[in-house]
Design an enzyme around this catalytic site. Structure first.
Site, PDB file in Angstrom:
ATOM      1  CG  HIS A 236      -7.716   6.369  -4.657  1.00 33.94           C
ATOM      2  ND1 HIS A 236      -7.556   7.652  -5.133  1.00 33.94           N
ATOM      3  CD2 HIS A 236      -8.578   5.761  -5.516  1.00 33.94           C
ATOM      4  CE1 HIS A 236      -8.301   7.820  -6.221  1.00 33.94           C
ATOM      5  NE2 HIS A 236      -8.927   6.686  -6.476  1.00 33.94           N
TER       6      HIS A 236
HETATM    7  C1  BDR Z   1     -11.542   6.067  -2.276  1.00 32.40           C
HETATM    8  O1  BDR Z   1     -12.857   5.632  -2.589  1.00 32.40           O
HETATM    9  C2  BDR Z   1     -12.871   4.269  -2.919  1.00 32.40           C
HETATM   10  O2  BDR Z   1     -13.509   4.071  -4.129  1.00 32.40           O
HETATM   11  C3  BDR Z   1     -11.438   3.787  -2.919  1.00 32.40           C
HETATM   12  O3  BDR Z   1     -11.351   2.506  -2.355  1.00 32.40           O
HETATM   13  C4  BDR Z   1     -10.711   4.809  -2.100  1.00 32.40           C
HETATM   14  O4  BDR Z   1     -10.698   4.458  -0.730  1.00 32.40           O
HETATM   15  C5  BDR Z   1     -11.053   6.996  -3.376  1.00 32.40           C
HETATM   16  O5  BDR Z   1     -11.918   8.089  -3.501  1.00 32.40           O
END
Ligand code: BDR
Ligand code: CA
Length: 307
Positions: A236
């Site tokens: 992400h």
């Molecule tokens: C986001 O949530 C976290 O678990 C990850 O680092 C990312 O920023 C994805 O939903």
């Protein structure tokens, strides 16, 4: 000239990669940490650890240890209790530069031209900075965040973790009026995935950073395999960095996006106005597509450059 950024993060496996990537393509003025994937003490130590491994001297400022109104929420299923479970954890020999991330953001934006804020965790620090110093909004080059989703969420059926964890903060950021707001939501980040071949490539490289990240990815991918039956895991947070450094690799659609803060089924949902002919003025460039193979090469090259 490399874009100047403050990276606001909650490392986090994908945050760790975003930190390493950003230092190869940006002028990272500072890293600020927030409670999110793990409690603040962990996310802060994790940011310091990644900097230590990468030989990076960027100042790290610890920030909010809880969301604006709601109790803290973490993501141990994805990131483990420490936020960076997986590889052996080296001994940390660094400490923070400060414990006032919000003050650091305000001061930096007031005294430095064209700063980007790149939040890749819950938006608490950024919202506090905007609330305390609304004048910073018009000084920013922009905000490029990882958060939200136009389609399904990942914590609930409607909400993505970073927005869900502090929806009131996210609402402040989306409503801030900042001239450029780029959103890398789940629709985008699920096009950008790490698979076993990426892990093998990193594991074959010498050096502490590629080895450490290969260990992180092993843990992270195993979780996605187990929970969701996926053979590749979405990376992400680097997408929010790429949206600043390599916007040509992404496609954006201008939309009006707002955040649901209270709904029993929809808390933390990012609601995009997609009505044809809507008169809601766009406040956000929603990233909808990424050239995943080119972007992954960039990320892997950046990680290997630490070898
Ligand atoms: C986001 O949530 C976290 O678990 C990850 O680092 C990312 O920023 C994805 O939903
Ligand atoms: Ca994150």
């Amino acid at each position: 000239m490399a874009p100047k950024i403050i990276l606001d993060c909650d490392p986090g496996h994908d945050d760790a990669v975003a930190i390493l990537l950003a230092h190869r393509h940006c002028d990272v003025i500072g890293i600020t940490t927030v409670s999110g994937n793990a409690p603040l003490a962990y996310t802060t130590d994790n940011a310091l650890l990644v900097c230590q491994l990468g030989g990076l001297d960027t100042p790290v400022h610890a920030g909010a240890d809880r969301p604006l109104l709601l109790p803290p929420q973490h993501a141990p299923r994805a990131h483990g209790e420490t936020g960076l479970d997986g590889p052996p954890r080296p001994i940390l020999d660094r400490t923070v530069t400060g414990r006032d991330a919000v003050g650091f953001i305000i001061e930096t934006v007031r005294t430095t031209e064209d700063v980007w804020l790149v939040p890749i965790g819950p938006l608490t620090n950024v919202a506090l900075a905007i609330r305390q110093a609304p004048d910073i909004v018009e000084r920013l080059a922009g905000v490029s965040l990882m958060g939200g989703a136009i389609g399904p969420g990942n914590v609930t059926s409607t909400a993505e973790f970073n927005v869900w964890a502090d929806p009131h903060a996210a609402s402040i950021v989306y409503r801030s009026g900042v001239s450029v707001l780029r959103m890398a939501g789940l629709d985008l980040t699920h096009q950008f995935c790490v698979d076993q071949s990426t892990i093998d490539r990193l594991a074959s490289q010498p050096g502490a950073v590629p080895q450490f990240v290969a260990g992180l990815f092993d843990f992270y991918l195993a979780g996605y395999r187990e929970r969701a039956g996926l053979s590749a895991a979405p990376l992400h947070d680097p997408c929010a960095v790429l949206a600043v450094t390599h916007p040509e690799l992404l496609e954006f659609t201008a939309r009006h996006v707002d955040v649901e803060t209270t709904g029993a089924l929809t808390r933390g949902m990012t609601v995009a106005d997609e009505r044809p002919g809507t008169d809601a003025a766009p406040n956000c460039d929603v990233a909808s597509r990424i050239d995943a193979s080119e972007a992954m090469s960039l990320v892997v090259d950046a990680l290997c450059s630490y070898a």
